[in-house]
Design an enzyme around this catalytic site. Sequence first.
Site, mmCIF file in Angstrom:
data_model
loop_
_atom_site.group_PDB
_atom_site.id
_atom_site.type_symbol
_atom_site.label_atom_id
_atom_site.label_comp_id
_atom_site.label_asym_id
_atom_site.label_seq_id
_atom_site.Cartn_x
_atom_site.Cartn_y
_atom_site.Cartn_z
ATOM 1 N N GLU A 12 3.463 -59.440 -50.587
ATOM 2 C CA GLU A 12 3.010 -60.100 -49.357
ATOM 3 C C GLU A 12 1.509 -60.290 -49.435
ATOM 4 O O GLU A 12 0.742 -59.321 -49.422
ATOM 5 C CB GLU A 12 3.365 -59.242 -48.141
ATOM 6 C CG GLU A 12 2.832 -59.775 -46.825
ATOM 7 C CD GLU A 12 2.963 -58.788 -45.674
ATOM 8 O OE1 GLU A 12 2.148 -58.863 -44.728
ATOM 9 O OE2 GLU A 12 3.876 -57.939 -45.715
ATOM 10 N N ARG A 14 -5.574 -63.034 -44.371
ATOM 11 C CA ARG A 14 -6.763 -62.447 -43.761
ATOM 12 C C ARG A 14 -8.013 -62.723 -44.581
ATOM 13 O O ARG A 14 -9.070 -62.138 -44.318
ATOM 14 C CB ARG A 14 -6.564 -60.937 -43.568
ATOM 15 C CG ARG A 14 -5.627 -60.602 -42.427
ATOM 16 C CD ARG A 14 -5.570 -59.119 -42.161
ATOM 17 N NE ARG A 14 -4.645 -58.453 -43.073
ATOM 18 C CZ ARG A 14 -4.625 -57.149 -43.290
ATOM 19 N NH1 ARG A 14 -5.488 -56.360 -42.691
ATOM 20 N NH2 ARG A 14 -3.748 -56.615 -44.112
ATOM 21 N N LYS A 74 9.831 -56.034 -38.992
ATOM 22 C CA LYS A 74 8.694 -55.245 -39.437
ATOM 23 C C LYS A 74 8.333 -54.275 -38.314
ATOM 24 O O LYS A 74 8.247 -54.684 -37.148
ATOM 25 C CB LYS A 74 7.515 -56.168 -39.745
ATOM 26 C CG LYS A 74 6.217 -55.454 -40.076
ATOM 27 C CD LYS A 74 5.133 -56.473 -40.395
ATOM 28 C CE LYS A 74 3.802 -55.798 -40.689
ATOM 29 N NZ LYS A 74 2.772 -56.763 -41.114
#
Length: 212
Positions: free
Chosen positions: A45, A49, A133
Site C-alpha cells: 500500500e 501522503r 480497515k
Amino acid sequence: MTQKTDLLLPVLKGQPVIPVILVHDVAHAMPLARALAKGGLPAIEITLRTPAALDAIRAVAAEVPEAIVGAGTILNARQYEEASAAGSRFIVSPGATPQLIEAARDSNVPLLPGAITPGEIMALREEGYTMLKFFPAEQAGGATFLKSLASPLAGTMFCPTGGVSAANARTYLSLPNVVCVGGSWVAPEEHVKAGNWDEITRLAADAAKLAG
C-alpha cells in the site's frame, strides 16, 4: 452494493502483513517493491501522503509485475479515480464517506474502507462491506477492543493498521476477525533512503512468516 471481495480477499489473505509505505522519491519505488515481493510480501500500500505517491504507483504497476500495488490514505472520489488510473489494484481509506462509497461503486478497483466504532462498521455492512480497515488500531483500543467486536459483528473481517509492529502483529493475527495487518516496520524510512534493499527483503521475509 458489494465490496468486490473476489478481487480484495485474495490480496488480504495472500500475506499476513500489508506493507504501508511512504515514497518520497520515485526512484525508490521499484526497488522497494521488488525487495518486499522477494521477501514474500508482494501486495503493498503506497499512501498518498507524498507528492511522489501517484508516480510511484504508476512505476510499480508498470515495471514490477510481481507486485500488487494499492493506494492508501484515499480521502475523496478524485483521489480514488487518480489512484485507480495510476494502476492501483486496491484502494485503502482511513474512513468512509458517501462520496467514497459512490466512487467505489463506479470503479472496478475494490475499496478497503476504515472503521472503528460499531456504528461505522454497521453502516458499512449495510453497504455490503465485510472487509474493513481498523484504524488507528492501537490508539482505538488495540487487539482487546477488536476482539470484543468478533461476536456481535460476526462475519466482519479487519485489517488493523496504526501502531501495529513486529512486537504486536501476532496478537492481532491470532484474532478470529483479523485477516491480515498493515504496518510500516518492514520498510523503515532509513533503509529506503539508504537503498538497503537486502535488509528490507529480510524484514519482509520475517513478516511473511507471521502467517504460521
